[in-house]
Motif scaffolding. Structure first.
Motif, PDB file in Angstrom:
ATOM      1  N   ASP A 117       7.224   4.217  -1.374  1.00 37.61           N
ATOM      2  CA  ASP A 117       8.187   4.906  -2.251  1.00 37.61           C
ATOM      3  C   ASP A 117       7.452   5.276  -3.537  1.00 37.61           C
ATOM      4  O   ASP A 117       7.662   4.670  -4.593  1.00 37.61           O
ATOM      5  CB  ASP A 117       9.373   3.968  -2.528  1.00 37.61           C
ATOM      6  CG  ASP A 117      10.471   4.631  -3.340  1.00 37.61           C
ATOM      7  OD1 ASP A 117      10.353   5.843  -3.633  1.00 37.61           O
ATOM      8  OD2 ASP A 117      11.451   3.932  -3.674  1.00 37.61           O
ATOM      9  N   HIS A 120       8.754   5.673  -7.148  1.00 40.63           N
ATOM     10  CA  HIS A 120       9.366   4.556  -7.886  1.00 40.63           C
ATOM     11  C   HIS A 120       8.440   3.337  -7.928  1.00 40.63           C
ATOM     12  O   HIS A 120       8.865   2.220  -7.658  1.00 40.63           O
ATOM     13  CB  HIS A 120      10.710   4.182  -7.251  1.00 40.63           C
ATOM     14  CG  HIS A 120      11.676   5.314  -7.213  1.00 40.63           C
ATOM     15  ND1 HIS A 120      11.875   6.111  -6.099  1.00 40.63           N
ATOM     16  CD2 HIS A 120      12.490   5.818  -8.176  1.00 40.63           C
ATOM     17  CE1 HIS A 120      12.772   7.044  -6.374  1.00 40.63           C
ATOM     18  NE2 HIS A 120      13.159   6.895  -7.619  1.00 40.63           N
ATOM     19  N   ASN A 538      11.178  -1.511  -7.123  1.00 34.66           N
ATOM     20  CA  ASN A 538      11.481  -0.936  -5.810  1.00 34.66           C
ATOM     21  C   ASN A 538      11.690  -2.086  -4.824  1.00 34.66           C
ATOM     22  O   ASN A 538      11.799  -3.247  -5.240  1.00 34.66           O
ATOM     23  CB  ASN A 538      10.339  -0.004  -5.369  1.00 34.66           C
ATOM     24  CG  ASN A 538       8.986  -0.700  -5.452  1.00 34.66           C
ATOM     25  OD1 ASN A 538       8.823  -1.826  -4.971  1.00 34.66           O
ATOM     26  ND2 ASN A 538       8.010  -0.059  -6.072  1.00 34.66           N
TER      27      ASN A 538
END
Lengths: 593, 318
Positions: A117, A120, A538
């Motif tokens: 991800d 993030h 995250n």
């Protein structure tokens, strides 16, 4: 006026409390739920008595078990399985302590760097967190899990699909391994004797994990052990005892004060030199309804991923970018049940002592449960009822038939095959931070602590990466069960089960989509820090979050100490005291009356 | 509570059908002769142009109290039968509910495990259920009409319309009892409503509950409607909801569909029914333990299942 008030004695708050008490600060630790100071008289090893989410001694509710649990609105099929009480959700956790994937941190440059991800990331590097991992791993302590029959079955399946073995703490490739867990390894007669009230199973004839199989019901084994020598290192057995005895094990330490049954309803702030600054808290005593207020130089919010944003919003604290409560991640779990002809001893030993990881995808772990919880898990589905309706889903794959909840004779026969002839695998998805998965305040009536949280998950509208990761790991789980010899494999397709919770008050690199700066201090409220899983940037790439939250909380404690109390960081230059230290046991006997 | 509509004979016919669908009419047939009739569509103490309200209907308080005494145990049994029909979905056994759903089993099941009482206690004693949702839900159940044209068998057509109005009035009083919300009854009525949508013939038969009369396959279909949730169901229930809660209601129904089955499964296999709260010990071996082979000699404090360390590695490096 305190130096520090910590809100919440769950997985993260006690870490800050212990570290700062160890530095000699005046720390007040407030917990909304009960304190189970004497598990032998308050707990049983029975799943309804322990785990009933409405009435169990391990639930999200007030100290008075006769009073209803606290309500949260969940406007979808889902279940939030957080706990109140000293120890928080670690009271029923499985103690698993994998480190986060390096790829979820800033500065990662591995070949798989785009697999995570990446929008993030943590606002600092993996290498920066490693000393804090090591500190927590030595404190709890974290050790390599002992192996029981169910682990041997899981390993056989992993070997069967050609996965390599991981022999390091940092994960670098698709691989399997025994868990690194916060469960003391068995010593003496532990794990070698079956029985009840057998003197060989009492401390000190037994030390560490006795393989009793009650991780989910709270750990106080072996019988007769001091609280800080109970096998599972939930914070009620590790960090809280250390915080309460800091004067006994730390030079210049000062014992923290713990108040349970104390629900914080407001964080107070004032304007100083053009900035909003936290000044203290108000809490309500559950048993009497009395309201107290205390001030502090620093306030640490650690109420958990659901309650921390709720308290923020109820305190009317600033939220200029709207990210308070947003970006909630939950590893979008799934559940795979394998039925075997051979014995797996699923109900025995540490509940989950083996895992496999797939960097950029997520991971999986075996889980043993008690009969009622086993059946609960088997009917918790977003895919309707197998063979009857799909609820618009019911994916097919290397499992038997469409995914969905079993019912009727199939459900009963699955359990009658034997609780010790099955193997469950929890599918743990590396899921994306998404703004629409969030906590807001409910329009339903407030309780005595203010408007209640509404937790909204859009499970059918998750990111393509999240959904693909879940399917990838679910297939791997089914393949592992087949390779291990399962006769029948059922995929349940769980709706959101909020057990691994992260990032609802996230720290981040950008001011546009985070609440905390890189020190875990609130961007818009000085002297207010967040130290629970909600501070995580995250979902860590899939690893179970407690260890990383505790490592981050340790780092946060250093930031607090150096920023507001003129002290020096200690993790890089000192050796930690292990939470099983005899000085803690000795002092605990005095402070727990 | 919102205003009641004018209780014309047409509406009462539709209301009678609705009461049949949620199981109330069938369950009360045994006490039907004791139900006094209100006066229909007449003005009462209210102003001449005002519609008649249940609160102002013309049954005397004493007659209503007598009816309530008769009705409470009947509705309680309706709840029990409906929820028994629910819990046997997760653990069929040798009982009549399992037989009715077409899956009889010789070994003990949910009924023997106390699953029915587990669900009732959970729903009535411990589920936090905000008034903002329960009040409109109750309003829907106490005012809804059925115009789907389900033909009632003659056995359910014995009540005079005036008696239907009285029955409604009594049901309203029971459901609005603000001491303890009988959520178990609300859930039971909802399940019965769905049951008669799945199979209209379930309005009558053995057992007192339409839901409990369904086959397992039909029960699953009822859950499909609840879980969907079905647009007709939403339409019926959210008419009384304030706007900010419309979304909450459909979410609640999705949550309820899952939670009812999950709690049934949990309660049908755990130790609840044989746990002594005073001694914190078991009084008998739980059904779920016997079925699953769990803890063959009772609670233990340790197992001899420690094999060793995988590849003999008891610690790892960084």
């Amino acid at each position: 006026m305190r130096d520090v008030i910590v809100i919440g004695a769950g997985g993260g708050g006690p870490v800050v409390a212990k570290e700062l008490a160890g530095r000699g600060l005046d720390v007040l630790l407030l917990e909304a739920g009960p304190r189970h100071a004497d598990p032998d008289s308050e707990w049983t090893h029975l799943e309804n008595d322990a785990n009933n989410p409405l009435t169990g001694f391990l639930r999200f509710g007030p100290q008075d078990r006769g009073a209803p649990a606290w309500y949260r609105e969940t406007p979808q099929n889902s279940f939030i399985w957080q706990l109140s009480g000293v120890g928080g959700t670690t009271q029923h956790y499985f103690g698993n302590c994998p480190r986060a994937m390096p790829g979820v941190f800033t500065g990662y440059d591995g070949a798989d760097r785009d697999a995570y991800d990446t929008a993030h990331l943590f606002p600092f590097s993996y290498d920066e967190l490693v000393p804090y991992y090591e500190w927590v791993e030595a404190t709890l302590p974290v050790q390599t899990a002992a192996m029981g029959t169910k682990e041997s079955v899981f390993f056989r399946g992993c070997e069967g699909i050609g996965l390599p073995v991981q022999t390091t703490k940092t994960t670098v490739e698709d691989s399997f391994r025994p868990q690194q867990n916060a469960i003391l390894q068995p010593g003496g007669w532990a794990g070698k004797v079956t029985g009840r009230d057998d003197p060989r199973l009492r401390y000190p004839e037994s030390t560490g994990c006795t393989f009793c199989g009650y991780c989910m019901q709270g750990c106080s084994m072996p019988h007769g052990a001091p609280r800080n020598l109970a096998a599972k290192r939930s914070t009620d057995n590790s960090y809280v005892p250390m915080a309460l005895t800091a004067d006994a094990w730390a030079d210049g330490g000062r014992a923290a004060e713990l108040i349970a049954d104390a629900y914080v309803t407001r964080i107070h702030t004032e304007r100083r030199s053009g900035e909003t600054v936290a000044t203290g808290v108000t809490w309500r005593v559950g048993s009497t309804g009395e309201v107290h207020r205390e001030d502090a130089a620093v306030v640490v919010l650690a109420g958990g991923c659901t309650e921390s944003p709720r308290l923020w919003l109820n305190s009317a604290l600033p939220n200029p970018n709207g990210w308070v409560g947003r970006g909630y991640t939950d590893h979008f779990f799934d559940w795979m049940i394998g039925l075997f002809d051979e014995r797996t001893e699923s109900s025995k030993g540490a509940a989950s002592a083996a895992r496999a990881d797939f960097p950029g995808r997520g991971g999986m772990e075996n889980v043993g449960l008690t009969p009622g919880l086993q059946q609960f898990a088997a009917v918790f589905s977003d895919s309707g009822i197998r063979g009857h309706h799909t609820n618009g889903r019911a994916p097919k794959g290397p499992w038997d038939g469409p995914a969905g909840r079993m019912i009727g004779p199939e459900l009963k026969d699955a359990l009658m095959n034997g609780i010790d002839r099955l193997l469950n695998i929890l599918v743990i998805t590396d899921d994306d931070v998404e703004a629409h998965n969030r906590v807001t305040l409910s329009a339903l009536p407030a309780d005595e602590h203010g408007p209640v949280p509404k937790v909204r998950f859009h499970q059918r509208r998750r990111s393509a990466r999240t959904l693909a990761n879940r399917e990838f790991v679910a297939r791997k789980a089914a393949e592992v069960l087949r390779a291990a010899g399962a006769r029948k494999v059922v995929r349940v397709d769980w709706p959101p089960l909020l057990l691994h919770v992260q990032s609802s008050m996230r720290m981040g690199r950008s001011e546009d989509d985070s609440v905390l700066n890189a020190d875990a201090e609130a961007r818009w409220v000085k002297r207010l820090f967040v130290a629970d899983n909600s501070a995580l940037a995250n979902s860590l790439g899939g690893p179970n979050p407690t260890l990383t939250a505790q490592a981050l909380a340790t780092r946060t404690a250093e930031k607090i100490f150096s920023t507001y109390f003129g002290g020096d960081p200690w993790v890089a230059r000192e050796a930690p005291t292990v939470s099983t230290d005899a000085r803690i046991s000795s002092r605990l006997a005095d402070v727990v009356g | 509570m919102p205003d009641q509509p004018v209780r014309t004979p047409d509406r009462l016919l539709a209301r009678r059908t609705f009461l049949a669908r949620i199981g109330v009419l069938g369950a009360t047939s045994a006490v039907a002769t004791a139900i006094p009739a209100t006066t229909l569509a007449r003005t009462s103490q209210a102003a001449p142009a005002a519609p008649a309200h249940p609160d102002t209907a013309s049954v005397t308080d004493a007659a209503l109290d007598r009816l309530l005494d008769l009705l409470r145990p009947v509705l309680s049994e309706l709840s029990r039968d409906t929820l028994s029909g629910l819990v046997v979905m997760t653990s069929p056994g040798p009982d009549r509910f399992s037989a009715a759903q077409g899956t009889p089993r010789p070994e003990p099941g949910a009924i023997e495990a106390g699953g029915t009482d587990f669900i009732i206690e959970a729903l009535d004693g411990f589920v936090p259920f905000p008034d903002q949702l329960s009040t409109p839900l109750l309003a829907a159940l106490t005012t809804a009409l059925d115009d789907t044209g389900i033909a009632l068998p003659t056995s359910l057509n014995t009540l005079l319309l005036g008696q239907v109005a009285t029955l409604d009035q009594a049901l309203l009083v029971i459901l609005r009892n603000d001491q303890t919300l009988p959520l178990s009854l609300v859930v039971a009525l909802l399940l019965n409503l769905l049951a008669t949508q799945v199979n209209p013939l379930s309005v009558t038969g053995v057992l007192s509950s339409p839901f409990a009369r369904l086959s397992l396959d039909e029960k699953c279909r009822a859950f499909e409607l609840l879980e969907g949730p079905d647009a007709d169901l939403i339409g019926l229930l959210d008419a009384n909801l304030p706007e900010p809660l419309r979304d909450s209601l459909s979410g609640l129904l999705r949550f309820l569909a899952g939670a009812l089955l999950e709690f049934s499964a949990f309660g049908s296999y755990n130790e609840w029914a044989v746990f002594d709260r005073q001694t914190r010990e078991l009084t008998a071996r739980p059904v779920g333990w016997e079925l699953s082979g769990y803890q063959p000699d009772g609670v233990v404090h340790g197992w001899d299942d420690f094999i060793g360390y995988y590849q003999d590695r008891s610690e790892v490096g960084a």
